[in-house]
Write a protein that holds these residues in place. Structure first.
Motif, PDB file in Angstrom:
ATOM      1  N   ASN A 171      32.482  12.569  44.536  1.00 40.02           N
ATOM      2  CA  ASN A 171      32.257  13.820  43.794  1.00 40.02           C
ATOM      3  C   ASN A 171      31.128  13.824  42.778  1.00 40.02           C
ATOM      4  N   GLY A 175      27.924  15.672  43.952  1.00 40.01           N
ATOM      5  CA  GLY A 175      27.659  16.977  42.951  1.00 40.01           C
ATOM      6  C   GLY A 175      26.367  16.659  42.140  1.00 40.01           C
ATOM      7  N   ASN A 418      34.625  14.888  36.528  1.00 38.13           N
ATOM      8  CA  ASN A 418      34.770  16.165  37.615  1.00 38.13           C
ATOM      9  C   ASN A 418      34.587  17.416  36.580  1.00 38.13           C
ATOM     10  N   VAL A 422      31.462  20.448  36.988  1.00 39.78           N
ATOM     11  CA  VAL A 422      31.829  21.867  37.144  1.00 39.78           C
ATOM     12  C   VAL A 422      31.102  22.731  35.782  1.00 39.78           C
ATOM     13  N   LEU A 487      40.444  23.004  43.992  1.00 42.65           N
ATOM     14  CA  LEU A 487      39.253  21.985  44.030  1.00 42.65           C
ATOM     15  C   LEU A 487      39.881  20.619  43.816  1.00 42.65           C
ATOM     16  N   LEU A 508      38.435  24.643  47.914  1.00 45.72           N
ATOM     17  CA  LEU A 508      37.046  23.601  47.840  1.00 45.72           C
ATOM     18  C   LEU A 508      37.639  22.226  47.749  1.00 45.72           C
ATOM     19  N   LYS A 510      36.682  18.085  47.215  1.00 47.85           N
ATOM     20  CA  LYS A 510      35.703  17.336  46.688  1.00 47.85           C
ATOM     21  C   LYS A 510      35.244  16.109  47.587  1.00 47.85           C
ATOM     22  N   LEU A 512      32.277  18.148  45.826  1.00 50.64           N
ATOM     23  CA  LEU A 512      32.097  19.578  45.568  1.00 50.64           C
ATOM     24  C   LEU A 512      30.815  20.025  46.477  1.00 50.64           C
ATOM     25  N   LEU A 517      30.649  26.630  45.530  1.00 52.56           N
ATOM     26  CA  LEU A 517      31.164  27.170  44.147  1.00 52.56           C
ATOM     27  C   LEU A 517      30.105  28.270  43.555  1.00 52.56           C
TER      28      LEU A 517
END
Length: 530
Positions: A171, A175, A418, A422, A487, A508, A510, A512, A517
């Motif tokens: 993730n 990400g 995480n 975000v 998530l 959603l 991971k 992500l 999003l």
């Protein structure tokens, strides 16, 4: 907290009490306020209560007094939910204790007993010795582990736990790689962008292989439930073609489709048929080089539907065709390591579970043809028009640009990496403000105090699950309407279906998908616009 008042013995309770004390059952009874009325010696032994070994010394204590601090919020929340009308029992996280000098894992299930009219009577809990959780390390001081019987039941649990553990670092890798590529403030050079693209491609490949291993483990363990239903083919085919359009364009491959004029339906599992179509198309596009043609066509014959993916990019010998759906034997070179045999082996197994079959044919100069046969579905009445529409978000079709009014998303997550990912994504949508809850109980408290515009929930929080948080907030009128989105690194279909059944508007996974999003935030902004 109310004081404890011991109830007067009811008629016939004396013999029942003696029977429970004589049975080797881990059982506890508590009144509606949570005070312990009775517990058996086995229950005290399993939980190591009390220190002097006398079960009656615990009578009069509250359930909170014998609950580990990390489980307390979940226990009290579930008790309130049961008293409010929740009929399902709940299971507390396993705990490790020592009995007779050996380490064991204790599983505890609680439920609320009711009378014939549905009125609450008392809480009852049952404790029993069980297997350790999948993310627990083996205790070398415990008794030796017995060999499995070959059905991979426990092995699947271990692999599922590994999948969750591996998705968490992926993730962060994928990400932040996506953020480097899409964030206009980064200003990468052409060389840097190319390197980031390599990270994304390798990470996506690893993620696909990981998902395939989980599917294979579920198939071997016979723990892959299907929901066979009557499905219109058109939207599933459109979705599958759209998913590989960019890949085909990059490879210079012409992607075509040939469909019958009449609407056609099959009996299949929606998610698994979607997976089969994507794997077949990806297989057709995997040849090195550019150019060529990939054709997807649908035909009906003898109450069956044939879905055929043909390509001019591959030519297979008879031996290669015979081995195409087989997994490489131990010690055998798997080839180029792209997961082809694993992909097509899973395709074959899934199609067989849906009462179909797979065929392969290939000829020099003509390429390769993979054909899937599935039972054809017949409808006596026309299907509603929306059944043929492509799958869309639960937020529906929303037009217009995102509003600039301040909005709040409450993110329940216990992993700081995480959270930071975000947080960085949210910088690209300045009208959104991020609030973070590090456990389920904090998420409930913060949402009740100040309801957010969007609730983003990890499915495995430290004190409870995301489903538990959602259930509590759903029962409160001023938080019931908050859009809830999962998530999570737990992507097993059973959990995804349960979340959607309980009202989650999206799930959603991971690692992500940053773009997904962002699109979700934009749709909610449009939904909230005056």
């Amino acid at each position: 907290m109310p004081t404890f008042e011991a109830p007067s013995p009811a008629e016939g309770e004396g013999p029942c009490h003696q029977i429970l004390q004589d049975l080797d059952i881990g059982l506890v009874r508590a009144n509606l306020e949570g005070y312990i009325l009775e517990l058996t010696p086995r229950f005290a032994t399993l939980l190591g209560l009390p220190p002097d070994g006398r079960p009656d010394a615990t009578v009069g204590l509250h359930l909170a007094d014998i609950t580990p601090p990390q489980d307390l919020a979940a226990t009290l929340t579930q008790m309130e939910a049961a008293l409010a009308g929740e009929r399902q029992p709940w299971v507390l996280p396993p705990r490790q204790t020592r009995v007779d000098g050996r380490a064991i894992w204790v599983h505890l299930q609680m439920t609320l007993l009711r009378d014939a009219e549905g009125r609450p009577l008392q809480f009852v809990g049952i404790a029993h010795e069980g297997a350790p959780p999948t993310d627990a390390l083996p205790d070398t001081s415990a008794t030796p582990v017995a060999h499995h019987d070959g059905r991979l039941g426990d092995g699947f649990d271990v692999i599922a736990g590994m999948s969750h553990a591996l998705r968490t670092p992926l993730n962060a890798i994928l990400g932040f790689a996506q953020l480097l590529r899409v964030d206009p403030g980064e200003g990468l050079s052409a060389g840097q962008s190319e390197k980031v693209a390599h990270i994304e491609q390798a990470g996506a490949h690893l993620l696909a292989l990981l998902s395939d291993v989980i599917d294979l483990a579920r198939l071997e363990a016979r723990r892959l439930p299907l929901q066979i239903e009557l499905l219109p083919l058109a939207p599933l085919l459109d979705e599958a073609l759209a998913s590989v359009a960019a890949e085909a364009e990059q490879a210079g491959v012409s992607l075509r489709v040939r469909l019958p004029e009449d609407a056609m339906c099959v009996w299949a599992d929606r998610d698994r048929l979607r997976q089969v179509l994507r794997k077949l198309l990806h297989h057709a596009l995997r040849a090195p080089g550019t150019g060529g043609l990939v054709l997807l066509e649908v035909q009906s014959l003898h109450h069956q539907v044939a879905l055929t993916v043909s390509d001019t990019l591959h030519e297979l010998s008879a031996a290669q065709q015979a081995d195409l759906f087989q997994l490489p034997a131990a010690g055998r070179d798997p080839g180029d390591g792209d997961g082809t045999h694993l992909d097509l082996h899973i395709v074959q197994r899934l199609v067989e579970l849906m009462q179909g079959r797979v065929e392969v044919s290939s000829a020099a100069g003509l390429g390769t043809r993979l054909r899937v046969w599935l039972p054809q579905g017949q409808t006596l009445q026309p299907l509603p028009e929306e059944a043929f529409a492509p799958t869309r978000s639960a937020f529906g079709d929303l037009e217009g640009v995102a509003g600039d009014q301040p909005l709040t998303v409450l993110y329940a997550e216990d992993n700081v990496v995480n959270i930071e990912l975000v947080r960085q994504v949210m910088r690209m949508r300045p009208q959104w403000r991020l609030e973070v809850a590090y456990c389920g109980q904090d998420a409930i408290t913060m949402a009740l105090r100040d309801p957010p515009d969007l609730l983003l929930l990890d499915m495995h929080l430290g004190d409870m699950s995301g489903l538990d948080v959602s259930n509590v907030l759903t029962r409160q009128p001023h938080t019931a309407g908050i859009p809830r989105v999962a998530l999570s690194a737990d992507v097993l279909p059973d959990l995804v279906r349960e979340a959607r059944a309980q009202g989650f508007v999206d799930y959603l996974s991971k690692p992500l998908d940053v773009g997904r999003l962002l699109r979700l935030l934009d749709r909610v902004s449009q939904l909230k616009a005056p």
